[in-house]
Design a protein around this motif. Structure first.
Motif, PDB file in Angstrom:
ATOM      1  N   PHE A   1     -35.411  -3.444  24.693  1.00  0.00           N
ATOM      2  CA  PHE A   1     -34.274  -2.926  23.932  1.00  0.00           C
ATOM      3  C   PHE A   1     -33.251  -4.037  23.687  1.00  0.00           C
ATOM      4  N   VAL A   2     -32.983  -4.859  24.697  1.00  0.00           N
ATOM      5  CA  VAL A   2     -32.038  -5.969  24.562  1.00  0.00           C
ATOM      6  C   VAL A   2     -32.495  -6.907  23.442  1.00  0.00           C
ATOM      7  N   MET A   3     -33.771  -7.245  23.434  1.00  0.00           N
ATOM      8  CA  MET A   3     -34.287  -8.171  22.411  1.00  0.00           C
ATOM      9  C   MET A   3     -34.142  -7.579  21.010  1.00  0.00           C
ATOM     10  N   ILE A   4     -34.451  -6.310  20.864  1.00  0.00           N
ATOM     11  CA  ILE A   4     -34.335  -5.656  19.560  1.00  0.00           C
ATOM     12  C   ILE A   4     -32.868  -5.594  19.136  1.00  0.00           C
ATOM     13  N   ALA A   5     -32.006  -5.172  20.042  1.00  0.00           N
ATOM     14  CA  ALA A   5     -30.586  -5.046  19.723  1.00  0.00           C
ATOM     15  C   ALA A   5     -29.984  -6.389  19.326  1.00  0.00           C
ATOM     16  N   GLN A   6     -30.377  -7.449  20.001  1.00  0.00           N
ATOM     17  CA  GLN A   6     -29.862  -8.767  19.650  1.00  0.00           C
ATOM     18  C   GLN A   6     -30.333  -9.189  18.261  1.00  0.00           C
ATOM     19  N   LYS A   7     -31.565  -8.858  17.904  1.00  0.00           N
ATOM     20  CA  LYS A   7     -32.053  -9.186  16.566  1.00  0.00           C
ATOM     21  C   LYS A   7     -31.246  -8.485  15.490  1.00  0.00           C
ATOM     22  N   PHE A   8     -30.687  -7.317  15.813  1.00  0.00           N
ATOM     23  CA  PHE A   8     -29.854  -6.583  14.872  1.00  0.00           C
ATOM     24  C   PHE A   8     -28.391  -6.997  14.945  1.00  0.00           C
ATOM     25  N   GLY A   9     -28.099  -8.010  15.753  1.00  0.00           N
ATOM     26  CA  GLY A   9     -26.742  -8.560  15.789  1.00  0.00           C
ATOM     27  C   GLY A   9     -25.798  -7.929  16.788  1.00  0.00           C
ATOM     28  N   PHE A  10     -26.317  -7.122  17.703  1.00  0.00           N
ATOM     29  CA  PHE A  10     -25.449  -6.531  18.716  1.00  0.00           C
ATOM     30  C   PHE A  10     -25.103  -7.583  19.762  1.00  0.00           C
ATOM     31  N   THR A  11     -23.884  -7.545  20.253  1.00  0.00           N
ATOM     32  CA  THR A  11     -23.456  -8.481  21.287  1.00  0.00           C
ATOM     33  C   THR A  11     -23.946  -8.003  22.653  1.00  0.00           C
ATOM     34  N   ILE A  12     -23.907  -8.903  23.611  1.00  0.00           N
ATOM     35  CA  ILE A  12     -24.288  -8.549  24.985  1.00  0.00           C
ATOM     36  C   ILE A  12     -23.400  -7.410  25.485  1.00  0.00           C
ATOM     37  N   ALA A  13     -22.105  -7.473  25.185  1.00  0.00           N
ATOM     38  CA  ALA A  13     -21.186  -6.419  25.641  1.00  0.00           C
ATOM     39  C   ALA A  13     -21.554  -5.069  25.027  1.00  0.00           C
ATOM     40  N   GLU A  14     -21.893  -5.049  23.737  1.00  0.00           N
ATOM     41  CA  GLU A  14     -22.287  -3.793  23.094  1.00  0.00           C
ATOM     42  C   GLU A  14     -23.582  -3.255  23.696  1.00  0.00           C
ATOM     43  N   ILE A  15     -24.517  -4.146  23.950  1.00  0.00           N
ATOM     44  CA  ILE A  15     -25.796  -3.745  24.539  1.00  0.00           C
ATOM     45  C   ILE A  15     -25.568  -3.208  25.952  1.00  0.00           C
ATOM     46  N   ARG A  16     -24.726  -3.891  26.715  1.00  0.00           N
ATOM     47  CA  ARG A  16     -24.422  -3.439  28.079  1.00  0.00           C
ATOM     48  C   ARG A  16     -23.810  -2.035  28.050  1.00  0.00           C
ATOM     49  N   ASP A  17     -22.896  -1.785  27.111  1.00  0.00           N
ATOM     50  CA  ASP A  17     -22.289  -0.454  27.013  1.00  0.00           C
ATOM     51  C   ASP A  17     -23.345   0.611  26.747  1.00  0.00           C
ATOM     52  N   LEU A  18     -24.289   0.314  25.862  1.00  0.00           N
ATOM     53  CA  LEU A  18     -25.354   1.278  25.579  1.00  0.00           C
ATOM     54  C   LEU A  18     -26.246   1.487  26.805  1.00  0.00           C
ATOM     55  N   LEU A  19     -26.635   0.397  27.449  1.00  0.00           N
ATOM     56  CA  LEU A  19     -27.520   0.506  28.607  1.00  0.00           C
ATOM     57  C   LEU A  19     -26.831   1.155  29.805  1.00  0.00           C
ATOM     58  N   ASN A  20     -25.517   1.008  29.910  1.00  0.00           N
ATOM     59  CA  ASN A  20     -24.799   1.615  31.036  1.00  0.00           C
ATOM     60  C   ASN A  20     -24.864   3.140  31.010  1.00  0.00           C
ATOM     61  N   SER A  21     -25.205   3.693  29.855  1.00  0.00           N
ATOM     62  CA  SER A  21     -25.323   5.156  29.793  1.00  0.00           C
ATOM     63  C   SER A  21     -26.689   5.637  30.290  1.00  0.00           C
ATOM     64  N   LEU A  22     -27.597   4.715  30.567  1.00  0.00           N
ATOM     65  CA  LEU A  22     -28.900   5.080  31.115  1.00  0.00           C
ATOM     66  C   LEU A  22     -28.800   5.220  32.629  1.00  0.00           C
ATOM     67  N   PRO A  23     -29.685   6.019  33.220  1.00  0.00           N
ATOM     68  CA  PRO A  23     -29.612   6.256  34.672  1.00  0.00           C
ATOM     69  C   PRO A  23     -30.050   5.040  35.475  1.00  0.00           C
ATOM     70  N   ASP A  24     -29.458   4.883  36.643  1.00  0.00           N
ATOM     71  CA  ASP A  24     -29.892   3.864  37.599  1.00  0.00           C
ATOM     72  C   ASP A  24     -30.876   4.499  38.563  1.00  0.00           C
ATOM     73  N   GLY A  25     -31.776   3.716  39.081  1.00  0.00           N
ATOM     74  CA  GLY A  25     -32.665   4.193  40.127  1.00  0.00           C
ATOM     75  C   GLY A  25     -33.861   5.002  39.657  1.00  0.00           C
ATOM     76  N   ARG A  26     -33.995   5.194  38.365  1.00  0.00           N
ATOM     77  CA  ARG A  26     -35.183   5.879  37.861  1.00  0.00           C
ATOM     78  C   ARG A  26     -35.430   5.420  36.429  1.00  0.00           C
TER      79      ARG A  26
END
Length: 161
Positions: free
Chosen positions: A60-85
């Motif tokens: 997902f990070v690789m795809i998002a970066q290809k579309f011009g998303f910043t690391i901070a934007e990607i982190r915000d999106l990924l932070n909504s995913l669950p930890d530990g599973r």
């Protein structure tokens, strides 16, 4: 058999295996980890291990970066995913909806740029003869800095956003 599968998952993936699966360099994986996009844990021998779900996160990070998303934007999106599973399909649908909304906005901006590239974009340069009509007295400049019409302002707006 399910006990063995649980032990394999608990063992996690070493960084080299994660690099092989994603096509990323080990240094890139370490960078993404330092940016909070994935989280490693240490096994009993002190070796860094990653969850199998990190393959999908890094993809997902690789795809998002290809579309011009910043690391901070990607982190915000990924932070909504669950930890530990591993994220479920419902988790990915939710995150993809957020991703889609941002992509739709970028697509609209790119289409506007493409369609107005040979005309006034409201930059305030007043160098084209057409600008004297389209952006007389630099009305776009009253709305703020930058290419105002490309940024969403309209030459027909009567207010000074």
């Amino acid at each position: 058999m399910s006990e063995n599968r649980g032990l394999r998952q608990k063992a996690g993936l070493p960084i080299g295996a994660l690099a092989e699966r994603t096509g990323l360099a080990v240094s890139a994986i370490r960078y993404y980890e330092s940016q909070g996009l994935i989280t490693a844990w240490r096994n009993a021998g002190g070796q860094r291990r990653f969850e199998r779900a990190d393959i999908r996160r890094l993809s997902f990070v690789m795809i998002a970066q290809k579309f011009g998303f910043t690391i901070a934007e990607i982190r915000d999106l990924l932070n909504s995913l669950p930890d530990g599973r591993a994220p479920t399909p419902a988790d990915w649908r939710r995150i993809s909806g957020q991703f889609r909304q941002a992509l739709d906005q970028r697509i609209a901006t790119l289409e506007k740029l493409r369609d107005n590239l040979d005309g006034c974009i409201g930059c305030g340069c007043l160098s084209l003869p057409k600008c004297a009509l389209y952006n007389a007295q630099d009305r776009a400049g009253e709305k703020g800095a930058g290419p105002r019409y490309l940024m969403g302002d309209s030459p027909d707006d009567s207010d000074n956003n």
